[in-house]
Motif scaffolding. Structure first.
Motif, PDB file in Angstrom:
ATOM      1  N   MET A   1       0.818  -1.194   0.000  1.00  0.00           N
ATOM      2  CA  MET A   1       0.000   0.000   0.000  1.00  0.00           C
ATOM      3  C   MET A   1       0.863   1.259   0.000  1.00  0.00           C
ATOM      4  N   ALA A   2       1.876   1.298   0.857  1.00  0.00           N
ATOM      5  CA  ALA A   2       2.744   2.475   0.955  1.00  0.00           C
ATOM      6  C   ALA A   2       3.496   2.703  -0.345  1.00  0.00           C
ATOM      7  N   LYS A   3       3.928   1.600  -0.992  1.00  0.00           N
ATOM      8  CA  LYS A   3       4.629   1.711  -2.267  1.00  0.00           C
ATOM      9  C   LYS A   3       3.747   2.364  -3.320  1.00  0.00           C
ATOM     10  N   GLN A   4       2.485   1.973  -3.335  1.00  0.00           N
ATOM     11  CA  GLN A   4       1.540   2.517  -4.307  1.00  0.00           C
ATOM     12  C   GLN A   4       1.329   4.018  -4.062  1.00  0.00           C
ATOM     13  N   GLN A   5       1.251   4.435  -2.818  1.00  0.00           N
ATOM     14  CA  GLN A   5       1.079   5.858  -2.502  1.00  0.00           C
ATOM     15  C   GLN A   5       2.308   6.656  -2.894  1.00  0.00           C
ATOM     16  N   VAL A   6       3.489   6.092  -2.679  1.00  0.00           N
ATOM     17  CA  VAL A   6       4.735   6.757  -3.084  1.00  0.00           C
ATOM     18  C   VAL A   6       4.764   6.912  -4.596  1.00  0.00           C
ATOM     19  N   ARG A   7       4.419   5.849  -5.310  1.00  0.00           N
ATOM     20  CA  ARG A   7       4.394   5.889  -6.773  1.00  0.00           C
ATOM     21  C   ARG A   7       3.382   6.924  -7.264  1.00  0.00           C
ATOM     22  N   LYS A   8       2.242   6.985  -6.621  1.00  0.00           N
ATOM     23  CA  LYS A   8       1.205   7.947  -6.994  1.00  0.00           C
ATOM     24  C   LYS A   8       1.705   9.380  -6.778  1.00  0.00           C
ATOM     25  N   ALA A   9       2.368   9.631  -5.662  1.00  0.00           N
ATOM     26  CA  ALA A   9       2.920  10.964  -5.373  1.00  0.00           C
ATOM     27  C   ALA A   9       4.009  11.329  -6.374  1.00  0.00           C
ATOM     28  N   GLU A  10       4.846  10.360  -6.744  1.00  0.00           N
ATOM     29  CA  GLU A  10       5.900  10.606  -7.736  1.00  0.00           C
ATOM     30  C   GLU A  10       5.305  10.920  -9.107  1.00  0.00           C
TER      31      GLU A  10
END
Length: 193
Positions: A1-10
């Motif tokens: 989940m955290a990886k997906q949020q980081v990718r979304k922010a990037e």
């Protein structure tokens, strides 16, 4: 989940950066959603998901660009003390800044498109530009706050107009002449003759 949020922010950051560079270098009419998405390495679907619309992307790019100036002015005031107007004007009117449309100042690059924009965009622009003028005024000498603010608006207007005019010149010699004349005028306005 955290990886997906980081990718979304990037992805959002990449899209906003691409929109900012694209609008500054090509203007609102010169760039489309697909071009911004490609420049960011994203899909058009991601563009709409993050920025909503071309108008939304322009508004976000404008805010980002004007916030850069809001951060830069106090930095120049801290670094150069009473000589900050000269240092700022030399940078602003310099050939390196003049040639860098994509990363150059949003005040110059985006103002013509703001004129033809919607009320929300013009209101954001006015609010941010007032903040910039007030920051500049804080770093100027004058008898009253009104006098310093008037000097700040004149200083800004000279720099923005001169950068736009010098960028439009066909020859570097004429562009340099415009910048030099504007620098002298800007220094006179702020009392650094």
């Amino acid at each position: 989940m955290a990886k997906q949020q980081v990718r979304k922010a990037e992805t959002q950051k990449s899209l906003l950066s691409a929109a900012s560079r694209s609008f500054r270098s090509k203007g609102y009419a010169g760039v489309g959603v697909d071009g911004i998405a490609r420049a960011a390495g994203a899909t058009s679907g991601a563009f709409y998901s993050h920025l909503g619309s071309k108008d939304g992307a322009f508004l976000a790019a404008l805010e980002l660009g004007l916030d850069e100036v809001i951060e830069t002015v106090p930095d120049y005031q801290r670094r150069y003390n009473s000589n900050w107007p000269e240092a700022f004007a030399r940078y602003y009117l310099g050939s390196t800044h003049r040639r860098d449309l994509a990363c150059g100042c949003a005040m110059t690059a985006l103002s013509p498109d703001v004129v033809r924009s919607n009320d929300e965009t013009r209101e954001l622009y006015e609010h941010k530009m007032k903040t910039i003028a007030e920051l500049i005024a804080k770093g100027l000498e004058g008898e009253s706050d009104d006098e310093k603010l008037n000097k700040a608006w004149a200083f800004l207007s000279i720099l923005i107009g001169a950068l736009m005019t010098s960028r439009a010149m066909a020859s570097e010699d004429q562009a340099d002449a415009v910048a030099s004349a504007a620098f002298t005028s800007a220094m006179t306005v702020v009392g650094h003759e």
